[in-house]
Structure formats: structure tokens, C-alpha cells
Design a protein around this motif. Structure first.
Motif, short mmCIF file in Angstrom:
data_model
loop_
_atom_site.label_atom_id
_atom_site.label_comp_id
_atom_site.label_asym_id
_atom_site.label_seq_id
_atom_site.Cartn_x
_atom_site.Cartn_y
_atom_site.Cartn_z
N ASN A 74 1.16 -2.64 -6.15
CA ASN A 74 1.11 -1.58 -5.16
C ASN A 74 -0.10 -0.69 -5.41
O ASN A 74 -0.34 -0.24 -6.53
CB ASN A 74 2.38 -0.73 -5.22
CG ASN A 74 2.36 0.37 -4.18
OD1 ASN A 74 2.33 0.10 -2.99
ND2 ASN A 74 2.31 1.62 -4.64
N ARG B 190 -6.39 5.77 -9.04
CA ARG B 190 -5.05 5.71 -8.44
C ARG B 190 -4.17 4.91 -9.38
O ARG B 190 -4.62 3.92 -9.94
CB ARG B 190 -5.07 4.93 -7.12
CG ARG B 190 -6.01 5.42 -6.08
CD ARG B 190 -6.17 4.32 -5.03
NE ARG B 190 -7.28 4.63 -4.15
CZ ARG B 190 -7.14 5.09 -2.91
NH1 ARG B 190 -5.93 5.25 -2.40
NH2 ARG B 190 -8.17 5.36 -2.16
N GLN C 173 -2.86 6.31 1.78
CA GLN C 173 -2.34 7.16 2.85
C GLN C 173 -2.47 6.43 4.18
O GLN C 173 -3.42 5.71 4.40
CB GLN C 173 -3.17 8.45 2.94
CG GLN C 173 -3.19 9.26 1.67
CD GLN C 173 -1.87 9.92 1.40
OE1 GLN C 173 -1.29 10.55 2.28
NE2 GLN C 173 -1.34 9.75 0.19
N ASP D 41 -1.39 2.77 -3.75
CA ASP D 41 -1.00 3.77 -2.76
C ASP D 41 -2.15 4.12 -1.84
O ASP D 41 -3.23 4.48 -2.30
CB ASP D 41 -0.51 5.05 -3.47
CG ASP D 41 1.01 5.08 -3.47
OD1 ASP D 41 1.61 4.53 -2.51
OD2 ASP D 41 1.59 5.62 -4.41
N CYS E 172 0.82 -1.21 0.00
CA CYS E 172 0.00 0.00 0.00
C CYS E 172 0.85 1.26 0.00
O CYS E 172 0.35 2.34 0.31
CB CYS E 172 -0.93 0.00 1.20
SG CYS E 172 -1.80 -1.54 1.32
N GLU E 173 2.09 1.11 -0.31
CA GLU E 173 2.96 2.27 -0.33
C GLU E 173 4.11 1.94 -1.25
O GLU E 173 4.64 0.83 -1.23
CB GLU E 173 3.46 2.51 1.10
CG GLU E 173 4.01 3.89 1.33
CD GLU E 173 4.61 4.02 2.73
OE1 GLU E 173 4.13 3.33 3.65
OE2 GLU E 173 5.57 4.79 2.87
N GLU E 174 4.53 2.90 -2.06
CA GLU E 174 5.56 2.61 -3.04
C GLU E 174 6.86 2.17 -2.37
O GLU E 174 7.57 1.28 -2.85
CB GLU E 174 5.80 3.84 -3.92
CG GLU E 174 6.65 3.50 -5.12
CD GLU E 174 6.64 4.59 -6.19
OE1 GLU E 174 5.73 5.42 -6.18
OE2 GLU E 174 7.57 4.59 -7.00
#
Lengths: 1001, 180
Positions: free
Chosen positions: B124, B171, B128, B126, B97-99
Motif C-alpha cells: 500500500n 511515505r 490522496q 497512501d 493506494c489507500e489503507e
């Protein structure tokens, strides 16, 4: 305590299987245990079966490998299991078994070959992975063997063939399969190129075979051939990578493979870096934006891993440039760059790259490796056995009734042909059970005349499943025969074979094994008669799915004749059997997404739809081949036939709707009606936000008004109209076609004043239509769904009807419209009506229909009488007699409400009271009595207000003769009858008594 | 299937899948009283210990921001967080969930020695790192997993599916394939 007992009991049940196994394990040999597990496996669900099979695998491969041979066939038999997972397990088992005992390759490679052709891609993928491993195992095994047997040669031939097959899968239609093929290619290149001192070698692969370990003087394995094959594989991989339409994942996989190659075989560093450069400069245009990010990220990662390798020294400049381009900073790049250089190592593999392999022989580093230390157990014993023993050992476990039947049959076939009976040597017995048997037999039979061939075909069809290999071999040989006789060869014999097999299969009850599909897809050529059989499958309701999915595969995988195959499917889209038709449509819809088939499908759909402009249906629709019109006339069914495909494409491609409008305007009325009936689902599927539908509404072509109206109705049937739709309709109505009927579907999206303006036109429409309008306005639609907000309240609507200008609409229509309101008793409650009466009464001038509404309200709600008396009294103040029609109603109302109305009548001025008595002379006497009956007290309070002039009117006429009969006298009964009836027709023909005059209108 | 992310991407999205959740960093970080004051634990700490620690520090705050709830749920699923790099099992699909986490996973997978050549797809999405986004993201990932699970042939349909999701969720997704 009780709970303890329960727990124990529960626990023992749960672990019954497990514990019983363990208990018995003490007494049971491993062999017995395996037998028991295998017996279980035959009966249980897939999930449990996998667990049991894994236990068996553990027992016979790791615990007691001597059992492996005994139970091999039992495990391998699961290769035809229905479950994909079980078939994948079998592949894994083959891998483990062959790794444990290379000799098993002789038997199992054929099974792998079969599983490689499985109908499930997931099985094929697993088979590719296993081949990656077994290729190395087989090569290593053969290299170790000093004298390679015929069996081993046949085995290696098949391994090599499988290798070629997987390389060919780089062109597979399936993205996942291609990914696996890429990884196989990578592994193959590593194996078929020499490991050098600067090679990175993963610890687990240190023992793996590679080109440098292959002796150049081996009796069977040819170093040069393998070396060439390795290079060819690298070329194929590099070529694959520059394909302009390569998928993002294939590209990612290939990028990784190149990095692995560069690190493990630094001799390829130059090719790899060059490939990276080319790719970076020409990213495939087909990649989506985020895929480009993913690919660049990968490229960066792999470049760094290559850069870290010491042999990248000559390419550091190129790699750094690429990394800078990819957004890496110079300092980061420097950190990844190795400091030391080893020029000698590079020199070392240059000769290979340039193809001067002979140099490597001289290179002392590359002297043959000593023979591998591991010696297979079996090979040591093999030397002491005779070849017959070996044969027997090989044969025995394979014998079962089916095999023996095959054997006998084969011998029979062979024996009847004198020319080949010489082949009946003992050695053939071995061959009979190998792949070779099948090929040989097929080859022999193709030499025969028809009768023998038919015998063999019948033999195959008796157990198509068990004899499928024979079927395929036969088919291929027939085809080879044909090819061999080119250019004058005839396909007849091949066609006969294919046709017989396919039609034979159709007669079999069960079809789950997918043999039909396999046969069709693997047949080198689909002849016309074969295509007819496929079509028959598609038309057979119990096989339609199988037939069509096979046809689909043909369309997608045999591009050279895909339009011919597609045409078969398209023709089925108007098939008379519902199931055939709907299945065809769903297949076509999926294919419609493919760009290259789209046009063809669309053209077909439009051609069919355009038949509708012809005066008669074309004979094509009746199964005749030619596009000539026959004298039949259009029927609902033939119209639908022309529309099935079109209508199923419409919700996918909205712009086709304009074609429908064009055809509709030209079609005859019968066809128009049919079209209006069938478009409901597709139009609903498009939805009111469809830009193409909105466009159609806006530019409603001349002649398509009813089509557009129908669309509007379908769209707003269950949901309120969107503002956008309302706007388009409003434009259409005001600027192009002022037909008020367009407004009906969107009426609840209009402004209040717009509806009021449209009312006069609306209520003049057909009674059914008017009813529809009122249903919408009053929210009394029968359909479910959200109640749409009407721009008018029920009260406002009824008032608006009273205020319609009589020059714009005839009174009859207005009355019918108000009757529709009164018909909705749930909506027009006494409260609503009271408010309506109040407001109408306050208007000046008084609405013509005021008193009709008052009387009708009173009939519906007798308890409104008191309220009505008030209204009547107020009307006297408004000098109601000045409005002749209202006055007439006023009198009738008083007549109906006597004796309550007496007090109202007494308030009338004398001339008006006299006028009442002129109309209703029978009222005078009762009213006079009413006055006389006043109590003294009442006389004081009320009679005092009765002027003498009024009394004079009351008493004056007592001497007058009987009044002439009035026609209205007969109407009170009619009122009673009519008020209760809500029947449309009666309401339409009926008129209220006090407005008899309007009948003439 | 596996889902690698910060611990706080709760186990919401994982019903019905054979899912494992991992961290990739060197430590487990949970939100603290301020953005620059996270609570840091090593991978040996159990969820129970984290829970008790946070209750002791500020029960009110960690109840309100949902951390305690999340830890409570997590501890019922497994004892302690796991680190992806230490897990030797093979997965078909890894979702991050985050690069930064995606990069770490890729680096780890590529640094392993190839053996079986079994592919593993890494995706992935992204998200927050706050509770609300995590919930939204969890639904998105759940939906994605469901769609993937319903494909007959995941690898063949993945590309198309992801592009659809990208468009729908607005996204960008990263997607790659590594091999065990």
C-alpha cells in the motif's frame, strides 16, 4: 472491397498457425498433433514455446492421458532449457502428470529433485510449491498400495529426503525461498496431523490425505514416524518465528501459516496463541517502522480469523487482550467471538498434543478411514504383468544412445572388478537407470585404486553435463570415505576428484550450464587446490564473471571460511588484467554493503593504500607472497595497484577520504602526483555536498594542500561551487592556509570585492594558473556545463587590473594579465573596451596603464579611432602631461593616429606641444603643413583657435638640428608584431614600448 | 502485476507492465460537484455510460477536473471497471493506494481458500484521492514497479527496495504477503 480482401488476407496470415492446426486436426490423431507441437517447440522463442508446451500438456494430460507415458521424456527434456519459465513449466507439468497418474512419481520424482537444485531461485520456488502438492499425492498413493514395491520405497525415500531439504530451506539465504519453505512447512504440518471434526477444511482439500487417514498397520508407511515428523515440523516453524532477525515478509507468512494451522488443526490452538503472544511482546528489533505497522496489521487480521473459530473458546481472553493492544475495540472483538462452545471436541485432540497417541487408536472417531475410493488404473493391470514385463516397460522409453553408452561404461567398470561383478544381475539393469545406479557406481569406484578413478573422472568429463549426477555422487562418496576414516582420514582422494572435475571443466569451451558453480557450491569442502582452480577461473578473462560469482556464493554461503574466500577476491582487485580487476571491484562493492564483510574489505583496502607511505613498493605487488620490500621504485602502475580497491570504496563510504589525506601527506612527490591523477572519478563520484569532503577542505591537513586543491578543482570542473563549499574554502584561506590557489576553484562563488582583493596575488601565479583564473572569471572554460556566474563582468575585471596598487604587484604581472584579457577578443568587444576606456579616463589620478590599453584597443579595433580622439581631447582637459607615463603614451598614441590626431595636438598648450616635438621631432613638419593646408574657410573656423604661441612652437624648430635618435623609435614595428601574437611565452617576455622602464622591475 | 485502487488512479503508471486495475468497494465512486455528492455507479456500468452520464450532467466541470479525460482513456482499455474481489486470476503483486483498500484486499485474499500456495505481495502506498496526488503517486508507483521488474529476484529484494522507496518518498508503505 479492396479493403475487405486485404483484411481477409491479413486475418489468414495472423491465424495461420491456428487455422492450419484446426484444419489438420480433423485428419490428425492427437498423437500426431503432439509430435508436431513438440517439433515446433524445439525451434521457437521462449514465449511461443510456453504456449506450445501448454497445448501439449493439455492434450496428453487432459485430452488423452494414454499418451502421457509416450511423451513424458520429450517434455521432461525441457528441464534443462535455458529459460527459467520453461523449466518452471516442466515442474508444473510434473505436478499435473503425477496427479493424473501417481505411478509417474517413480520416474518424475528424480527430475523434481534435480529441479529443486536449479541455479535459479525462481525454479527452486516453483519446485517447492509442487512438492507441497506431490508430497500429499505420494503419501496417498503409498497408503493405498497394500504391498509397496522396492521402486515405491525408493521413491518415498526421495520424497522424504526432498521434504527434509525444503525444511532446511527455512535457513536459506534467500527471503523468497524461505517464504516458500514456510508455506511448505504449513502444508506438511496439516498433512502430518489428524483432521478432527472441528477442523476447518477448505472444500478443495477435503479429499487430501492427513494423518487420521493413515492406517497404523500399514506395511511400509509408519504412522508414528509421520506423526513425529509433523510435530518436528511444527517445532521448526515455531522456532523459525522467534528468530530475532526474521524478515518482515517471512514473519507475515509465518503468522498466516499459524492462523491456518489453528483453524484447520485446532489441536494446535494453544501453541499458536502462545506464539502470537510471544511475538506481540517481542517484535523483532530489525523491523523498520512501517514494517512493524504491516506486521501488526497482519497479526490483528489473523487473530480475528482464529478468534472466529469455535475452538478458540479457551483462548478468547488471551486473544481479546492482544486485539485490544492492537487497537481493536471491545465491541468489534465481541462481534468476532463465536457464541457456542463444543468442549468435547477439545478433549478429543488433547491426547495428540500431549503425545499419548495410543489413545487415538481407541477413540472411535479416529478409526481408520476406508481405503480411498480412487484406484489407479495402472495398478489393476499391473497385477497381470510379470515383473520382467514391468521392468521392460519401464526401461524401454528410457533407452537412448547416451544411456546405452553409460550402461556399457558402467558394466565395463564393474566387470573389471571381480569382487563386485556378482552385482551384475538382471535386476541391476533397472537400477542402472535410477538414482540408485549413480550412487552405487560412485560407491564402487571410491573403493578402487587411482587408475580406475581417473578413468571414471575422464568419462564424466567427456560429457560433464549429461553425467553430472555421477560426478556429484562420486564426490560425495569420496567425502564420505574420508569422514568414515576419521580421525586419521586423508582428504587427498576427495581433493583429487574435486580438483580434476573443476580443472576439467575449465578446459571445456562452453560454460553456460553453470555446472562449475554447482560443483563448487555443492562440494562438501573446498580444498586449497580447488580454491586455486576457482582463482584461475577468476583470472581467465572469458570466465571471470562465472568464477567470481561462484566465489561470491562461497563467501556468502560458506561462512566458516568466508574470509579466506574473500581474500582471494580482494587480491584480484589489483590484478593486472583490467577486466579481472574491474569485475572483482564490482563484486567487492556489492559485498561491501554486507555488514559482516565490510570491515574486512575496508581493512584490506586501507592496508594496500598504506603501502604508499613506504619508500619502495612491497613485493606483494609483484606477485610475491611475502610482505617484504624489494628494491624497485614506485611506478604509476604500482601506485594505482595500491589504490584500486580503496578508490572504488570511496564513493560508497566517504569517511575513508581522511585516510587518503593521511597517507598523502607522508608519501613521496612521485606518489603524490600519481594520486592526484587517479582520484578524479572517485572524488567526482562523492560530489561537493559530501560532508566528509567538506570536512577535509575545512581541516586541510598540513601537507595535503595540493590534494585538497585538486579535489576542489575536480569538484568545480563542470559545475559551479556550492555556497557551502565556498564557505569552507573561504574559512580555510582566511583562518588556516592563506594560499590564494585554494580560491581559484571557487572563485566564481566569491564576492566581487573578495576577487578584487585576491587579484594581485592571483596574477603573480604561474602563467598557466593565471590563464585558468581568467578562464573561470571570463566564463571561457573549455569544459561543457552550465556557465557559472562570475562575480565580475569582463569590463570590471579589466578595470580592476588597472587599479591594482603597484606596491602589491609588479607591473609586469599586471600587463601580462591585461594581455590575457585582450587575448579574449570574443569577450572584450569594442563596446566593452570603449566602456572600460571611458571609465578609466574619468578616474583621478589617471591609471598608469590607461594609454597602453587605449592603444591596444585601437590596434584591435581601428574603428575606435574617432572614440579615441575624443578620449585624447578629454585627457588634455585633465592635464594629462602631469602623469609622466600616461603622457608618454599619449604622445605615442598621437603619433600612431596621425593625421587624425593633428587636431588633438593643436589643442595642447604650447609648452606641451613643444614637449611632443622634443619626443617626436618628425611630427612638427607634417603638423605645420596640416595647418597651412587649411582652406580659407577652415582657417576661419579652426585656425582662428590656433594662438600665435602655438604657431610659434610649430614654426620655431624649423631651424633646429636633427634630433638625437630616440630608442622608442624602433618600437612601432614591435607593437605591430606583438599585438597580433597571442602566444603565451611571447606575451610573457614582451613589454609594451611605452613601459620599457618597467622591464627593470 | 496488478494495481488495485480507486478508479481515478488512472492507468498512467502502467505502461510496460502486465497490469490490471480494480476497484474494491461495492460501488464505483467518482468526484461530483461537491465532496459529499459523489457520482456513484455499480460495477456493471461501463466507462462509456459513466462518460455519457457525466457529459450530460456538467460537461464543463468534468472536463476541467480531468474525469472525462480519464474515463475516455479507461474506456479504450477496457469496457467497465472490475472489482478485485470478483477476479479469480492470480497476481504476483497488488498495489493499493489507500489503507482502507489494502485492508479490503487483505481480507479478501485471506478469506479465499488456499490452494496453490503461490504468494502474492500486497503493497500500500497512501495517495490522496485528487488528480495531482494521483499523478505524483502514479509516477512513484510506476517507478516502484519498474524497480521491481528489474530485480532478478523480486521476493528477495523487495524488502530493501521498499525501504529505499519509503525513505525517498517520505511515505510509509504497508507490505504483506498472501497466498493463493
Amino acid at each position: 472491397m479492396a479493403s475487405d480482401v486485404r483484411e481477409q488476407a491479413h486475418g489468414s496470415v495472423a491465424s495461420q498457425l491456428h487455422s492450419s492446426e484446426e484444419d489438420r486436426a480433423f485428419d490428425m490423431t492427437t498423437s500426431e498433433k503432439v509430435v508436431e507441437l513438440l517439433n515446433q517447440a524445439a525451434l521457437i522463442s521462449t514465449e511461443e514455446k510456453l504456449i506450445v508446451l501448454k497445448q501439449v500438456q493439455e492434450l496428453i494430460i487432459n485430452k488423452d492421458p494414454s499418451l502421457l507415458d509416450n511423451f513424458l521424456d520429450e517434455i521432461i527434456a525441457f528441464q534443462t532449457d535455458k529459460s527459467i519459465e520453461v523449466r518452471k513449466f516442466v515442474i508444473g507439468f510434473i505436478e499435473e502428470a503425477c496427479k493424473r497418474d501417481c505411478e509417474l512419481l517413480l520416474r518424475l520424482i528424480a527430475n523434481l529433485n534435480m529441479l529443486m537444485r536449479d541455479e535459479s531461485v525462481n525454479v527452486v520456488k516453483k519446485a517447492i510449491l509442487t512438492l507441497s502438492q506431490l508430497y500429499k499425492v505420494a503419501l496417498q498413493w503409498l497408503v493405498r498400495t497394500k504391498s509397496v514395491s522396492d521402486m515405491q520405497e525408493a521413491c518415498w525415500d526421495m520424497v522424504t529426503q526432498l521434504k527434509e531439504d525444503v525444511l532446511a530451506l527455512l535457513d536459506s539465504d534467500n527471503d523468497g525461498v524461505r517464504t516458500y519453505a514456510i508455506k511448505f512447512t504449513e502444508s506438511l504440518i496439516i498433512t502430518l496431523s489428524p483432521r478432527t471434526p472441528d477442523s476447518d477444511t477448505p472444500k478443495k482439500q477435503e479429499g487430501d490425505i492427513s494423518l487420521d487417514k493413515i492406517p497404523k498397520d500399514h506395511t511400509y508407511i509408519r504412522y508414528d514416524t509421520l506423526c513425529d515428523e509433523g510435530k518436528l515440523a511444527l517445532e521448526q516453524l515455531l522456532k523459525f518465528m522467534v528468530h530475532p532477525a526474521i524478515s518482515s515478509i517471512n514473519l507475515t507468512a509465518a503468522l498466516g501459516s499459524l492462523a491456518t494451522l489453528a483453524r484447520q488443526r485446532p489441536m494446535f490452538m494453544s501453541e499458536v496463541v502462545q506464539a502470537y503472544e510471544t511475538l506481540h511482546a517481542n517484535l523483532p528489533p530489525t523491523l523498520a517502522k512501517s514494517q512493524v505497522s504491516s506486521v501488526r496489521k497482519n497479526l490483528k487480521l489473523h487473530l480475528v480469523s482464529v478468534l472466529k473459530h469455535p475452538s478458540s473458546v479457551d483462548f478468547q481472553g488471551q486473544i481479546s487482550t492482544l486485539l485490544l493492544d492492537l487497537g481493536m475495540s471491545q465491541s468489534e472483538i465481541s462481534r468476532c467471538t463465536p457464541a457456542t462452545v463444543q468442549p468435547r471436541k477439545r478433549l478429543h485432540h488433547e491426547p495428540y498434543v500431549e503425545g499419548k497417541r495410543t489413545k487415538m487408536v481407541e477413540d472411535d472417531d479416529d478409526k481408520e478411514e476406508p481405503a480411498p475410493v480412487v484406484t489407479p488404473k495402472s495398478s489393476s493391470t499391473a497385477g497381470t504383468q510379470s515383473s520382467i514385463d514391468l521392468t521392460a516397460e519401464f526401461l524401454l522409453p528410457l533407452l537412448n544412445p547416451e544411456n546405452v553408452a553409460n550402461l556399457v561404461f558402467c558394466f565395463w567398470v564393474l566387470a573389471t572388478s571381480a569382487t563386485i561383478s556378482v552385482l551384475l544381475s538382471p535386476q541391476l539393469g533397472v537400477l542402472i537407470f535410477s538414482q540408485v545406479r549413480v550412487k552405487l557406481l560412485a560407491r564402487l569406484v571410491t573403493q578402487f585404486e587411482g587408475g580406475k578413478k581417473n578413468d571414471l573422472l575422464q568419462f564424466i568429463l567427456e560429457d560433464m553435463r549429461g553425467r553430472s549426477e555421477l560426478a556429484f555422487s562420486l564426490l560425495f562418496h569420496e567425502y564420505n570415505e574420508y569422514l568414515g576414516q576419521q580421525p586419521s582420514g586423508s582428504l587427498d582422494s576427495y581433493e583429487h576428484c574435486l580438483f580434476t572435475l573443476l580443472s576439467g571443466l575449465q578446459e571445456k569451451p562452453e560454460q553456460r550450464d553453470g555446472l562449475f558453480t554447482k560443483l563448487v557450491l555443492e562440494a562438501p569442502v573446498i580444498t586449497d587446490s580447488a580454491l586455486e582452480v576457482i582463482q584461475r577461473y577468476c583470472e581467465d578473462e572469458s570466465r571471470v564473471y562465472l568464477g567470481m560469482s561462484t566465489l561470491k556464493e562461497l563467501i556468502l554461503k560458506r561462512p566458516s571460511r568466508q574470509y579466506q574466500y574473500l581474500n582471494v577476491l580482494l587480491n584480484l582487485s589489483s590484478h593486472e588484467k583490467e577486466k579481472v580487476r574491474s569485475t572483482a571491484l564490482s563484486f567487492i562493492k556489492r559485498m561491501y554493503e554486507k555488514e559482516h564483510l565490510k570491515d574486512c574489505i575496508e581493512k584490506f583496502a586501507l592496508t594496500y593504500m598504506q603501502f604508499l607511505v613506504h619508500p619502495n613498493p612491497p613485493s606483494l605487488l609483484f606477485g610475491a607472497g611475502e610482505d617484504t620490500e624489494v628494491a624497485a621504485s614506485w611506478t604509476e602502475e604500482t601506485v594505482r595497484q595500491c589504490l584500486y580497491l580503496y578508490l572504488s570504496l570511496l564513493p560508497i563510504n566517504h569517511c575513508l577520504v581522511h585516510e587518503l589525506a593521511a597517507v598523502y601527506t607522508e608519501a613521496i612527490a612521485d606518489i603524490k602526483r600519481s594520486v592526484l591523477r587517479v582520484i578524479e572519478q572517485p572524488i567526482r563520484g562523492m560530489g561537493m555536498s559530501s560532508p566528509d569532503l567538506l570536512l577535509l577542505v575545512e581541516y586541510c591537513p598540513k601537507g595535503a594542500e595540493t590534494l585538497v586543491t585538486r579535489c576542489l578543482h575536480i569538484l568545480t570542473d563542470k559545475v559551479p561551487p556550492s555556497p557551502e563549499l565556498v564557505e569552507r574554502v573561504r574559512d580555510l584561506y582566511h583562518k588556516r592556509v592563506p594560499d590564494v590557489r585554494f580560491l581559484i576553484p571557487v572563485i566564481n562563488g566569491l564576492e566581487k570585492n573578495e576577487v578584487i582583493q585576491a587579484l594581485p596575488k592571483l596574477i603573480k601565479l604561474n602563467p598557466i594558473v593565471v590563464k585558468e583564473v581568467f578562464n573561470r572569471l571570463l566564463g571561457t572554460q573549455h569544459s561543457e556545463g552550465s556557465p557559472s556566474m562570475s562575480p565580475l563582468t569582463p569590463g570590471e575585471l579589466l578595470i580592476a587590473l588597472h587599479n591594482i596598487d603597484s606596491s602589491k604587484c609588479d607591473m609586469k604581472s599586471i600587463i601580462k594579465a591585461t594581455n590575457l584579457c585582450f587575448g579574449e577578443k570574443n569577450v572584450y568587444t569594442s563596446e566593452v573596451l570603449a566602456v572600460v576606456m571611458q571609465q578609466l579616463m574619468e578616474q583621478t589620478p589617471l591609471p598608469i596603464l590607461l594609454m597602453r590599453t587605449v592603444i591596444q584597443s585601437l590596434t584591435m579595433y581601428p574603428r575606435l579611432a574617432g572614440f579615441v580622439m575624443n578620449i585624447l581631447a578629454r585627457l588634455i582637459h585633465k592635464q594629462v602631461w602631469k602623469y609622466p607615463k600616461v603622457w608618454e603614451g599619449f604622445v605615442k598614441c598621437c603619433q600612431r593616429t596621425k593625421p587624425q590626431s593633428y587636431n588633438v595636438l593643436l589643442q595642447l598648450p604650447p609648452p606641451q606641444l613643444a614637449s611632443v616635438f622634443e619626443r617626436c621631432p618628425e611630427m612638427r613638419e607634417p603638423l605645420l603643413q596640416h595647418v597651412h593646408a587649411f582652406t580659407p574657410h577652415q582657417v576661419h573656423s579652426i585656425q582662428a583657435h590656433i594662438p600665435a604661441s602655438v604657431m610659434a612652437v610649430l614654426e620655431a624648430n624649423s631651424r633646429k638640428p636633427e634630433p638625437e635618435p630616440q630608442p622608442e623609435l624602433h618600437h612601432p614595428e614591435i607593437i605591430e608584431e606583438r599585438e597580433v601574437c597571442c602566444d603565451e611565452a611571447e606575451v610573457a617576455t614582451d613589454l609594451f614600448f611605452c613601459f620599457v622602464m618597467y622591464i627593470r622591475v | 502485476m496488478s494495481c488495485v485502487s480507486h478508479v481515478s488512479l488512472s492507468l498512467h503508471s502502467k505502461r510496460g507492465f502486465d497490469v490490471r486495475s480494480f476497484g474494491t468497494g461495492t460501488h464505483v465512486k467518482l468526484p461530483g460537484p461537491a465532496p459529499d455528492k459523489p457520482n456513484i455507479y455499480d460495477f456493471k456500468t461501463t466507462y462509456e455510460q459513466m462518460y455519457n452520464d457525466l457529459v450530460r450532467k456538467d460537461k464543463e466541470l468534468y472536463t476541467q477536473n480531468g474525469i472525462l479525460h480519464m474515463l475516455d482513456r479507461n474506456k479504450r482499455i477496457k469496457t467497465r471497471p472490475e472489482r478485485f474481489q470478483s477476479c479469480k486470476e492470480q497476481f504476483d503483486l497488488v498495489i493499493t493506494c489507500e489503507e482502507r483498500v489494502y485492508d479490503q484486499v487483505l481480507e479478501d485474499l485471506n478469506s479465499r481458500e488456499q490452494e496453490s500456495l503461490q504468494p502474492v505481495h500486497v503493497i500500500n502506498v497512501d495517495i490522496q484521492d485528487n488528480h495531482e496526488e494521483a499523478t505524483l503517486g502514479a509516477f512513484l508507483i510506476c517507478e516502484l514497479c519498474q524497480c521491481i521488474q528489474h530485480t532478478d529476484d523480486m521476493e528477495n529484494e523487495m524488502d530493501e527496495l521498499l525501504q529505499e522507496f519509503e525513505e525517498k518518498s517520505q511515505r510509509p508503505f504497508l507490505h504483506t504477503v498472501c497466498f493463493y
